[in-house]
Scaffold this active site. Structure first.
Site, short mmCIF file in Angstrom:
data_model
loop_
_atom_site.label_atom_id
_atom_site.label_comp_id
_atom_site.label_asym_id
_atom_site.label_seq_id
_atom_site.Cartn_x
_atom_site.Cartn_y
_atom_site.Cartn_z
N PHE A 75 101.10 122.17 35.26
CA PHE A 75 99.89 122.61 34.37
C PHE A 75 100.20 121.88 32.86
O PHE A 75 99.68 122.27 31.93
CB PHE A 75 100.11 124.23 33.89
CG PHE A 75 99.79 125.21 35.20
CD1 PHE A 75 98.61 125.75 35.24
CD2 PHE A 75 100.90 125.44 36.03
CE1 PHE A 75 98.25 126.45 36.23
CE2 PHE A 75 100.41 126.32 37.15
CZ PHE A 75 99.40 126.67 37.27
N TYR A 143 91.04 112.59 27.51
CA TYR A 143 91.49 113.78 28.10
C TYR A 143 91.01 113.84 29.62
O TYR A 143 91.79 113.78 30.51
CB TYR A 143 91.17 115.07 27.65
CG TYR A 143 91.54 116.30 28.06
CD1 TYR A 143 92.59 116.62 28.65
CD2 TYR A 143 90.46 117.10 28.54
CE1 TYR A 143 92.83 117.70 29.43
CE2 TYR A 143 90.50 118.24 29.18
CZ TYR A 143 91.83 118.52 29.84
OH TYR A 143 92.23 119.75 30.33
N LEU A 192 87.01 128.46 21.28
CA LEU A 192 85.84 129.33 20.70
C LEU A 192 86.60 130.83 20.70
O LEU A 192 86.78 131.46 19.74
CB LEU A 192 84.67 129.09 21.54
CG LEU A 192 83.58 130.19 20.82
CD1 LEU A 192 83.38 129.64 19.52
CD2 LEU A 192 82.37 129.80 21.76
N1 UDP Z 1 82.91 125.90 19.48
C1 UDP Z 1 82.41 126.33 18.10
N2 UDP Z 1 83.20 126.77 17.34
C2 UDP Z 1 84.53 126.49 17.30
C3 UDP Z 1 85.04 126.01 18.50
C4 UDP Z 1 84.28 125.64 19.41
O1 UDP Z 1 81.37 126.35 17.93
O2 UDP Z 1 85.19 126.81 16.39
C5 UDP Z 1 81.97 125.46 20.49
C6 UDP Z 1 82.01 124.25 21.02
O3 UDP Z 1 81.54 123.19 20.42
C7 UDP Z 1 81.91 124.23 22.52
C8 UDP Z 1 81.88 125.84 22.84
O4 UDP Z 1 82.40 126.50 21.44
O5 UDP Z 1 80.51 124.27 22.62
C9 UDP Z 1 83.45 125.84 23.73
O6 UDP Z 1 84.48 125.41 23.06
P1 UDP Z 1 85.94 125.30 23.57
O7 UDP Z 1 86.58 124.42 22.56
O8 UDP Z 1 86.39 126.62 23.40
O9 UDP Z 1 85.90 124.65 24.77
P2 UDP Z 1 85.32 123.30 25.51
O10 UDP Z 1 84.06 123.71 26.20
O11 UDP Z 1 85.66 122.30 24.58
O12 UDP Z 1 86.53 123.15 26.51
#
Ligand code: UDP
Length: 328
Positions: A75, A143, A192
């Site tokens: 992990f 990544y 998020l």
């Molecule tokens: N997102 C957002 N605001 C934030 C963080 C994330 O609107 O402060 C959006 C981001 O653009 C994506 C979704 O939430 O569409 C999920 O983002 P996260 O970083 O949690 O996971 P990812 O899908 O990037 O792995």
């Protein structure tokens, strides 16, 4: 099963710590290897702990020659897309080169079962939703590229040395163990759900919505959220499969259901009873509009069945943890 020892590399991190707990609950012996660069010692729920890096050849050789390891679960990766774009070599060095050292040491010590944390980021911009495992892999950031490089390495190690592996491509890992004792703790949080809950606990003023004119019903990005304990249960099934002589494979892990950023915020307001102010902001570079998994393959092959399919429940488990963290 106490005599079966599993090495969990990155067991002090978010998903790794939940894995250690599940393995201990299932009566496996566990050794955690973690350099604590992003993990936390107090999140490791038990077993033996070794502080060190997965690219440390001397440490690994010593570890494999003094402990009877039945399988390795890996992990320990850096996982921030934005950071990987700014500092790709950090990602190739840790996620790819150091993993090659780990595999090299494993092979030399005849440890040939490996479970790998992969990601939906290996697919890049989706050409078809839901995404199945045979969707083209064309990552849009270092990544995802570092993860698909390891998957290729695993395939080659299987052909050359008989390494058996299962690679699990996670969609959006979220939630926390029901005990409320372990959960997601990142110093520079970018995800998020934890960010929204930091607003709910008063640690942050508002949540920014990254992009509001995506081609989705409410204009915000759609993601497939999966509970961390459903992820770890899939790892246990993968482990049992390899232990009983099963073959190498690659599986998606998601819930086959998407939620928009606005929907996630709304559900978090419902769960927490807090207003959670949101402001509209620019798009985050590299974010695909929609990512939804098909997890049919793992359901059929390993009998995996998620316990937390509904996002409200997932957020509730995360809320218990974040509330506790904020009030300690
Ligand atoms: N997102 C957002 N605001 C934030 C963080 C994330 O609107 O402060 C959006 C981001 O653009 C994506 C979704 O939430 O569409 C999920 O983002 P996260 O970083 O949690 O996971 P990812 O899908 O990037 O792995």
């Amino acid at each position: 099963m106490k005599n079966e020892k599993i090495l969990v590399v990155g067991g002090a991190g978010y998903i790794g710590s939940h894995m250690v707990k599940d393995l201990l609950d299932t009566d496996y012996g566990v050794i955690t290897l973690d350099d604590l660069s992003t993990g936390h010692r107090d999140l490791v729920p038990g077993g033996e702990f070794i502080e060190g890096g997965l690219g440390d050849r001397v440490l690994l050789d010593n570890l494999f020659s003094t402990h009877p390891i039945s399988a390795v679960m890996h992990f320990a990766a850096f996982s921030l897309v934005g950071e990987s774009v700014e500092n790709p070599l950090k990602y190739y060095r840790n996620n790819m080169a150091a993993t090659a050292e780990l595999l090299d040491s494993m092979i030399r010590h005849n440890v040939k079962r490996f479970i790998f944390s992969s990601t939906a980021a290996v697919y890049g911009e989706p050409v078809e939703i839901p995404i199945t495992e045979d969707h083209p892999c064309d990552p849009t950031n270092p990544y995802g590229a570092s993860k698909i490089a390891v998957e290729r390495m695993l395939k080659d190690c299987d052909s050359a040395y008989g390494l058996k592996y299962i690679s699990l491509r996670y969609f959006n890992a979220s939630g926390a163990d029901e005990s409320g004792n372990i959960g997601e703790r990142h110093h520079n949080e970018t995800h998020l759900i934890p960010l929204i809950l930091e607003v709910a606990t008063g640690r942050r003023e508002n949540i920014k919505i990254f992009g509001t004119n995506y081609p989705t019903p409410d204009g915000t990005c759609i993601r497939d959220y999966i509970h961390v304990s459903d992820l770890t249960r899939a790892h246990l099934l993968a482990l049992e499969t390899l232990m009983s002589g099963g073959d190498s494979s690659v599986y998606n892990l998601g819930n086959n259901r998407g939620y928009s950023v606005r929907e996630v915020i709304e559900l978090a307001r419902k769960v927490t009873g807090k207003p959670i102010p949101a402001i509209e902001a620019d798009k985050r570079p590299g974010d695909p509009a929609v990512l939804i998994a098909s997890s049919d393959k793992i359901k059929e092959a390993l009998g995996w069945k998620p316990k937390y399919e509904d996002l409200e429940t997932i957020i509730k488990t995360a809320w218990v943890w974040h509330w506790k963290e904020a009030n300690i």
